[in-house]
Design a protein around this motif. Structure first.
Motif, PDB file in Angstrom:
ATOM      1  N   GLN A 271       8.020  -0.543   6.254  1.00 21.46           N
ATOM      2  CA  GLN A 271       7.739   0.701   5.533  1.00 21.46           C
ATOM      3  C   GLN A 271       9.013   1.293   4.970  1.00 21.46           C
ATOM      4  O   GLN A 271      10.076   1.175   5.559  1.00 21.46           O
ATOM      5  CB  GLN A 271       7.145   1.751   6.466  1.00 21.46           C
ATOM      6  N   ARG A 272       8.850   1.982   3.837  1.00 19.38           N
ATOM      7  CA  ARG A 272       9.925   2.780   3.253  1.00 19.38           C
ATOM      8  C   ARG A 272       9.291   4.038   2.674  1.00 19.38           C
ATOM      9  O   ARG A 272       8.204   3.998   2.118  1.00 19.38           O
ATOM     10  CB  ARG A 272      10.635   2.035   2.117  1.00 19.38           C
ATOM     11  N   ASN A 273      10.009   5.116   2.790  1.00 17.25           N
ATOM     12  CA  ASN A 273       9.556   6.384   2.237  1.00 17.25           C
ATOM     13  C   ASN A 273      10.483   6.754   1.094  1.00 17.25           C
ATOM     14  O   ASN A 273      11.702   6.716   1.241  1.00 17.25           O
ATOM     15  CB  ASN A 273       9.583   7.470   3.319  1.00 17.25           C
ATOM     16  N   TRP A 274       9.877   7.131  -0.037  1.00 15.71           N
ATOM     17  CA  TRP A 274      10.668   7.539  -1.187  1.00 15.71           C
ATOM     18  C   TRP A 274       9.969   8.703  -1.867  1.00 15.71           C
ATOM     19  O   TRP A 274       8.826   8.592  -2.279  1.00 15.71           O
ATOM     20  CB  TRP A 274      10.831   6.379  -2.176  1.00 15.71           C
ATOM     21  N   LYS A 275      10.661   9.836  -1.959  1.00 11.67           N
ATOM     22  CA  LYS A 275      10.134  11.043  -2.610  1.00 11.67           C
ATOM     23  C   LYS A 275       8.759  11.435  -2.078  1.00 11.67           C
ATOM     24  O   LYS A 275       7.873  11.811  -2.828  1.00 11.67           O
ATOM     25  CB  LYS A 275      10.055  10.850  -4.123  1.00 11.67           C
ATOM     26  N   GLY A 276       8.550  11.310  -0.785  1.00  8.80           N
ATOM     27  CA  GLY A 276       7.286  11.687  -0.181  1.00  8.80           C
ATOM     28  C   GLY A 276       6.213  10.620  -0.238  1.00  8.80           C
ATOM     29  O   GLY A 276       5.119  10.802   0.292  1.00  8.80           O
ATOM     30  N   TYR A 277       6.499   9.506  -0.877  1.00  4.90           N
ATOM     31  CA  TYR A 277       5.561   8.380  -0.922  1.00  4.90           C
ATOM     32  C   TYR A 277       5.996   7.364   0.135  1.00  4.90           C
ATOM     33  O   TYR A 277       7.151   6.960   0.176  1.00  4.90           O
ATOM     34  CB  TYR A 277       5.554   7.718  -2.303  1.00  4.90           C
TER      35      TYR A 277
ATOM     36  N   THR B 113       0.842  -1.195   0.000  1.00  3.81           N
ATOM     37  CA  THR B 113       0.000   0.000   0.000  1.00  3.81           C
ATOM     38  C   THR B 113       0.879   1.248   0.000  1.00  3.81           C
ATOM     39  O   THR B 113       2.061   1.194   0.318  1.00  3.81           O
ATOM     40  CB  THR B 113      -0.911   0.049   1.240  1.00  3.81           C
ATOM     41  N   GLU B 114       0.252   2.366  -0.329  1.00  4.89           N
ATOM     42  CA  GLU B 114       0.902   3.673  -0.200  1.00  4.89           C
ATOM     43  C   GLU B 114       0.060   4.442   0.805  1.00  4.89           C
ATOM     44  O   GLU B 114      -1.142   4.613   0.604  1.00  4.89           O
ATOM     45  CB  GLU B 114       0.962   4.391  -1.533  1.00  4.89           C
ATOM     46  N   ILE B 115       0.681   4.903   1.881  1.00  2.00           N
ATOM     47  CA  ILE B 115      -0.111   5.457   2.979  1.00  2.00           C
ATOM     48  C   ILE B 115      -0.018   6.972   3.122  1.00  2.00           C
ATOM     49  O   ILE B 115      -0.736   7.535   3.944  1.00  2.00           O
ATOM     50  CB  ILE B 115       0.252   4.783   4.321  1.00  2.00           C
ATOM     51  N   ASN B 116       0.794   7.622   2.328  1.00  2.00           N
ATOM     52  CA  ASN B 116       0.929   9.071   2.461  1.00  2.00           C
ATOM     53  C   ASN B 116      -0.016   9.801   1.505  1.00  2.00           C
ATOM     54  O   ASN B 116      -0.883  10.553   1.940  1.00  2.00           O
ATOM     55  CB  ASN B 116       2.378   9.488   2.228  1.00  2.00           C
ATOM     56  N   HIS B 117       0.131   9.590   0.224  1.00  2.00           N
ATOM     57  CA  HIS B 117      -0.700  10.277  -0.767  1.00  2.00           C
ATOM     58  C   HIS B 117      -2.022   9.562  -1.027  1.00  2.00           C
ATOM     59  O   HIS B 117      -3.034  10.202  -1.277  1.00  2.00           O
ATOM     60  CB  HIS B 117       0.054  10.405  -2.105  1.00  2.00           C
ATOM     61  N   LEU B 118      -1.990   8.224  -0.975  1.00  4.11           N
ATOM     62  CA  LEU B 118      -3.181   7.442  -1.325  1.00  4.11           C
ATOM     63  C   LEU B 118      -3.986   6.999  -0.112  1.00  4.11           C
ATOM     64  O   LEU B 118      -4.956   6.260  -0.240  1.00  4.11           O
ATOM     65  CB  LEU B 118      -2.769   6.208  -2.147  1.00  4.11           C
ATOM     66  N   LYS B 119      -3.556   7.403   1.072  1.00  2.00           N
ATOM     67  CA  LYS B 119      -4.282   7.111   2.324  1.00  2.00           C
ATOM     68  C   LYS B 119      -4.539   5.613   2.532  1.00  2.00           C
ATOM     69  O   LYS B 119      -5.619   5.195   2.932  1.00  2.00           O
ATOM     70  CB  LYS B 119      -5.616   7.862   2.369  1.00  2.00           C
TER      71      LYS B 119
END
Length: 145
Positions: free
Chosen positions: A131-137, A105-111
């Motif tokens: 979890q991993r964060n890449w370019k704000g995602y 899943t993507e939890i920052n932009h796509l909730k």
């Protein structure tokens, strides 16, 4: 006298041996992380995310997570860009780890929208994630057997 001292010493050693066996048994069964499936899943989720953050499936285009973030960035997170990013992850996960169940899943932009999954999570008894964060995602991978 010598025989009596030997018997007393032997009795003391056997008594200590019984106590050590009991303590060892109790401490082994009280360890909450002694379940090998839990440990293996936890390591697997972390390892997979690490590989996705490092692996360059297309040399010169960045890591898999970087490529996925770039695709979603270019498409402003529309459904087509989500599908393309999910397809990249599906190809990698199905080819590299065919025996695991996963949900990415993507939890920052796509909730928390699912990008790709190969099994429903509601029936899984032991789910681990990384979890991993890449370019704000922020990508979250759930793994179970």
């Amino acid at each position: 006298m010598d025989e009596r001292g030997f018997i007393v010493s032997l009795d003391a050693v056997l008594g200590l041996l019984v106590i050590l066996i009991i303590i060892g048994t109790l401490s082994f069964h009280s360890n909450p992380i002694s379940n090998p499936a839990y440990t293996e899943n936890k390591i697997m989720a972390q390892d997979i995310m690490e590989i996705m953050a490092i692996l360059e499936p297309y040399p010169g285009e960045g890591s898999l997570l970087e490529k996925m973030a770039g695709i979603m960035d270019e498409g402003n997170c529309n459904q087509t860009s989500q599908n393309q990013a999910g397809l990249l992850a599906t190809i990698f996960l199905d080819k590299t780890y065919p025996d695991i169940n996963y949900n990415l899943t993507e939890i920052n932009h796509l909730k928390g929208n699912t990008l790709c999954a190969n099994a429903p999570m509601q029936d899984a008894a032991n789910i681990n994630s990384a979890q991993r964060n890449w370019k704000g995602y922020t990508f979250q991978l759930y793994v179970w057997y």
